[in-house]
Design an enzyme around this catalytic site. Structure first.
Site, short mmCIF file in Angstrom:
data_model
loop_
_atom_site.label_atom_id
_atom_site.label_comp_id
_atom_site.label_asym_id
_atom_site.label_seq_id
_atom_site.Cartn_x
_atom_site.Cartn_y
_atom_site.Cartn_z
N VAL A 105 0.86 -1.18 0.00
CA VAL A 105 0.00 0.00 0.00
C VAL A 105 0.90 1.23 0.00
O VAL A 105 1.90 1.28 0.72
CB VAL A 105 -0.93 0.03 1.23
CG1 VAL A 105 -1.83 1.27 1.18
CG2 VAL A 105 -1.76 -1.24 1.31
N CYS A 106 0.54 2.20 -0.83
CA CYS A 106 1.25 3.48 -0.87
C CYS A 106 2.72 3.24 -1.22
O CYS A 106 3.04 2.40 -2.05
CB CYS A 106 1.06 4.21 0.46
SG CYS A 106 1.38 5.98 0.42
#
Length: 319
Positions: A105-106
């Site tokens: 994520v990210c």
């Protein structure tokens, strides 16, 4: 039972952990037979503090035993401080070898890239970090636009809450779109946005105007897709000349009036496709888009899928 390990480190983004964890946890409530077992791991066992000061207890990633379904690496502002952490990167690599799939994520994607897990693959990350990722990892095809990308058994998600979208996509892949939609409704979040959708959603593309009349006009547009939303009509409603209205609206929202209206009507159509079985011509008409042809063009332009593909994601029938 599918075992999900979420990898964190000091200064991680709490939402990168909490969002996916709550998606997987909600599955256990709604469909116990399809549940996931979520575990949080870090280089060393004990308390790990997120960037917002919240402390989470983690197990040592080097001591993980048993089968693993998914390894998900969180992101955070402190990622640049950890990409050279050999113990962390080696631990991620070791877990990935044992897992069915790997995700990030990210800017957690930087840690996957550092571990060599993105070499020769297409991946995404937070748009702010995309250029840096291209410079650092020339063997990775970085696409900063999509919410999430699936490339083989490796998934990467864009910024922060797109981790929820990625987790819903994983649930849909494992158990069908009907369960993913139930989880989304339970969490009161968008019903599984398509991965190809741009990171720059309607709220990001259109800022809230400083002017109260324009804020009211924005709300009127969103609530009345079938109304006459031409520039002359909107300008008259705002009490401005057409030229002045177009300039001020674009200046204060970041998009032209026509572009905002088109996107807003597209959002109305998406909601109709998700919760009704109305034929495409009716959806187009009720969303203010007029014809199925226009509906199709709007979907391809903004979300890179067809209206039919979008609807199929939310049908009650399992994939």
């Amino acid at each position: 039972m599918r075992r999900v390990l979420i990898v964190i480190f000091p200064g991680f983004q709490l939402l990168d952990l909490a969002g996916p964890a709550d998606v997987f946890g909600t599955v256990a409530v709604l469909s116990p037979e399809d549940c996931y077992q979520v575990e949080v791991v870090a280089v060393r066992a004990g308390e790990v503090t997120a960037s917002n000061g919240v402390t989470v207890t983690a197990s040592a990633l080097g001591e993980v035993a048993g089968p693993i379904d998914t390894v998900l690496v969180a992101g955070g502002w402190s990622v640049p401080d950890h990409v050279e952490d050999e113990e962390l990167v080696a631990g991620i690599t070791a877990l990935a070898r044992r897992a069915r799939r790997v995700a990030s994520v990210c800017n957690g994607a930087f840690l996957l890239a550092q571990a060599g897990l993105l070499e020769g693959r297409r991946a995404t990350t937070h748009w702010v970090a995309a250029e840096d990722m291209r410079r650092r990892y020339s063997g990775v095809e970085v696409d900063a636009d999509p919410l999430y990308i699936e490339d083989g058994d490796v998934w990467t998600a864009a910024g922060v809450l797109s981790g929820v979208d990625l987790a819903l996509a994983l649930v849909a892949r494992d158990h069908g779109h009907a369960l993913a939609a139930m989880v989304a409704r339970g969490l009161v979040v968008y019903l599984h946005r398509a991965g190809g959708q741009s990171q720059f959603s309607t709220p990001m593309r259109a800022m809230t105007p400083r002017s109260e009349p324009l804020r009211e006009l924005q709300a009127y547009i969103d609530s009345n897709p079938c109304a006459d939303l031409s520039v002359p009509t909107l300008a008259a409603r705002a009490g401005m000349s057409e030229r002045h209205f177009s300039r001020v609206f674009t200046e204060q929202t970041g998009v032209s009036p026509g572009r905002y209206v088109e996107r807003s009507r597209g959002e109305s159509a998406r909601r109709l496709l998700e919760v009704t079985g109305l034929p495409m011509d009716t959806v187009a008409r009720q969303a203010g888009l007029g014809s199925p042809e226009t509906l199709y063009r709007v979907f391809r332009r903004h979300w890179r899928i067809t209206p039919g593909e979008h609807r199929r994601r939310f049908r009650s029938k399992e994939r």
